[in-house]
Design a protein around this motif. Structure first.
Motif, PDB file in Angstrom:
ATOM      1  N   VAL A  71       0.838  -1.205   0.000  1.00 46.25           N
ATOM      2  CA  VAL A  71       0.000   0.000   0.000  1.00 46.25           C
ATOM      3  C   VAL A  71       0.872   1.254   0.000  1.00 46.25           C
ATOM      4  O   VAL A  71       0.598   2.224  -0.732  1.00 46.25           O
ATOM      5  CB  VAL A  71      -0.943  -0.010   1.221  1.00 46.25           C
ATOM      6  CG1 VAL A  71      -1.671   1.331   1.350  1.00 46.25           C
ATOM      7  CG2 VAL A  71      -1.961  -1.138   1.105  1.00 46.25           C
ATOM      8  N   THR A  72       1.916   1.246   0.825  1.00 45.83           N
ATOM      9  CA  THR A  72       2.849   2.382   0.870  1.00 45.83           C
ATOM     10  C   THR A  72       3.473   2.625  -0.490  1.00 45.83           C
ATOM     11  O   THR A  72       3.572   3.768  -0.951  1.00 45.83           O
ATOM     12  CB  THR A  72       3.941   2.115   1.916  1.00 45.83           C
ATOM     13  OG1 THR A  72       3.353   1.936   3.205  1.00 45.83           O
ATOM     14  CG2 THR A  72       4.928   3.271   1.990  1.00 45.83           C
ATOM     15  N   ASP A  73       3.891   1.554  -1.152  1.00 43.16           N
ATOM     16  CA  ASP A  73       4.511   1.683  -2.480  1.00 43.16           C
ATOM     17  C   ASP A  73       3.526   2.210  -3.515  1.00 43.16           C
ATOM     18  O   ASP A  73       3.886   3.004  -4.393  1.00 43.16           O
ATOM     19  CB  ASP A  73       5.080   0.337  -2.926  1.00 43.16           C
ATOM     20  CG  ASP A  73       6.369  -0.023  -2.207  1.00 43.16           C
ATOM     21  OD1 ASP A  73       7.023   0.892  -1.686  1.00 43.16           O
ATOM     22  OD2 ASP A  73       6.720  -1.217  -2.176  1.00 43.16           O
ATOM     23  N   LEU A  74       2.265   1.774  -3.431  1.00 45.36           N
ATOM     24  CA  LEU A  74       1.255   2.258  -4.371  1.00 45.36           C
ATOM     25  C   LEU A  74       1.035   3.757  -4.214  1.00 45.36           C
ATOM     26  O   LEU A  74       0.954   4.492  -5.206  1.00 45.36           O
ATOM     27  CB  LEU A  74      -0.061   1.509  -4.156  1.00 45.36           C
ATOM     28  CG  LEU A  74      -0.128   0.082  -4.699  1.00 45.36           C
ATOM     29  CD1 LEU A  74      -1.396  -0.612  -4.219  1.00 45.36           C
ATOM     30  CD2 LEU A  74      -0.069   0.081  -6.227  1.00 45.36           C
ATOM     31  N   VAL A  75       0.927   4.213  -2.977  1.00 47.87           N
ATOM     32  CA  VAL A  75       0.747   5.652  -2.732  1.00 47.87           C
ATOM     33  C   VAL A  75       1.972   6.422  -3.191  1.00 47.87           C
ATOM     34  O   VAL A  75       1.867   7.501  -3.800  1.00 47.87           O
ATOM     35  CB  VAL A  75       0.457   5.916  -1.243  1.00 47.87           C
ATOM     36  CG1 VAL A  75       0.384   7.419  -0.971  1.00 47.87           C
ATOM     37  CG2 VAL A  75      -0.841   5.248  -0.825  1.00 47.87           C
ATOM     38  N   LEU A  76       3.155   5.869  -2.914  1.00 54.46           N
ATOM     39  CA  LEU A  76       4.403   6.563  -3.239  1.00 54.46           C
ATOM     40  C   LEU A  76       4.550   6.789  -4.740  1.00 54.46           C
ATOM     41  O   LEU A  76       4.796   7.922  -5.189  1.00 54.46           O
ATOM     42  CB  LEU A  76       5.582   5.749  -2.704  1.00 54.46           C
ATOM     43  CG  LEU A  76       6.944   6.427  -2.638  1.00 54.46           C
ATOM     44  CD1 LEU A  76       6.892   7.700  -1.812  1.00 54.46           C
ATOM     45  CD2 LEU A  76       7.977   5.464  -2.059  1.00 54.46           C
ATOM     46  N   CYS A  77       4.385   5.745  -5.533  1.00 57.41           N
ATOM     47  CA  CYS A  77       4.571   5.914  -6.982  1.00 57.41           C
ATOM     48  C   CYS A  77       3.435   6.721  -7.598  1.00 57.41           C
ATOM     49  O   CYS A  77       3.645   7.469  -8.567  1.00 57.41           O
ATOM     50  CB  CYS A  77       4.733   4.566  -7.668  1.00 57.41           C
ATOM     51  SG  CYS A  77       3.304   3.471  -7.580  1.00 57.41           S
TER      52      CYS A  77
END
Length: 315
Positions: A71-77
């Protein structure tokens, strides 16, 4: 365009993002790998979330933390790439001042959140290997939720002053950001007022969070390695170490680009601007792209579930 290059107001209405300065003619070609990276990151992280959700055997702390990471990676990119691609494809370089500060906050908040999740995953490996009989009683669902909440609150509160301090600065020179997104240093360097407080706080956050996370990671993996070397057979040691290898690879994917990006920004005054921009993008985009691949390749349970998923669809 000339009106937006300079302003006498304390806060400009918009900033201008240049993308990759000096490479404007190649923006279309640069957009191809960036678009491919975004699609890869979306598909990879959504697949991880789907597999963990639909496979009851993966409802364990390790995979809950992996879902937090996804989830963190999805928000980040997603905080970066849609705007970056609009620059490359449509020359849409303007970004509202408030939107710029919001983007800055999300990028730095979720990047630091990722570091905290790695610490949580290291804690899980420590308990699983050093205290295997107590793993289910120590890391209950309630404890995992509290750890996730603590990681979120830590990053949320520590990063919040960065956009607040940036908003208090006076911008009376130029509103052109030599970057593809609103990175903190790229924004505050445009201010004509004293930026020392903003810089000191940014350094404090970097060193405080980095030092804390490095200490916790070092402690966890020192204990893990000691436990592994005490195992009776070589095969058992290799198998146990294999359960940590994907996590260690993900930490390296996160930390190495971050270190190079930090060093070039702080000490690379003679480094070309496009190198700064490239390293900053790699630092933010490498983990969302590579983490699902690393865990998919090196985690047998995810491989098995993915294989069954495609085999079922094929039949």
């Amino acid at each position: 365009m000339s009106d937006s290059n300079a302003t006498d107001s304390t806060n400009p209405s918009t900033f201008i993002l240049l993308g990759f300065p000096g490479w404007e003619a190649a923006h279309f070609w640069i957009s191809i790998p960036f678009c491919a990276m975004y699609i890869t990151a979306l598909l990879g992280n959504i697949t991880i979330l789907y597999i963990v959700k639909t496979e009851p055997s993966l409802h364990e702390p390790m995979y809950y933390f992996l879902c937090m990471l996804a989830v963190t990676d999805l928000v980040l990119c997603t905080s970066i790439l849609p705007k970056t691609l609009s620059i490359f494809w449509f020359n849409s370089r303007e970004i509202d001042f408030a939107a710029c500060l919001t983007q800055m906050y999300f990028i730095h908040c979720f990047s630091n959140m990722e570091s905290g999740i790695f610490v949580a995953m290291a804690l899980d490996r420590y308990v699983a290997i050093c205290h295997p009989l107590r793993h289910s009683t120590i890391l209950t669902n309630a404890v995992v939720a509290k750890i996730g909440l603590a990681v979120t609150v830590r990053s949320t509160l520590l990063i919040l002053p960065l956009p607040v301090l940036a908003r208090l600065l006076s911008y009376c020179r130029t509103t052109i950001i030599l970057h593809s997104y609103c990175q903190n240093m790229a924004v505050v360097s445009l201010a004509c007022s004293d930026i020392r407080l903003s810089n000191y706080y940014a350094l404090f956050v970097i060193f405080f969070m980095t030092a804390l996370d490095v200490v916790l990671l070092t402690f966890s993996y020192t204990q893990v390695l000691r436990a592994i070397f005490r195992l009776p057979t070589k095969d058992t040691r290799l198998k146990t170490f294999g359960t940590c290898s994907s996590h260690l690879c993900a930490i390296l994917v996160y930390s190495i680009p971050a270190l190079f990006s930090f060093l070039t920004y702080r000490f690379g005054s003679n480094v070309p601007q496009y190198v700064h921009t490239l390293l900053s993008n790699i630092y933010v985009l490498a983990p969302p792209i590579l983490n699902p691949i690393i865990y998919g390749v090196r985690t047998r349970q995810i491989q098995d579930r993915l294989f069954r998923l495609f085999t079922h669809k094929g039949t």
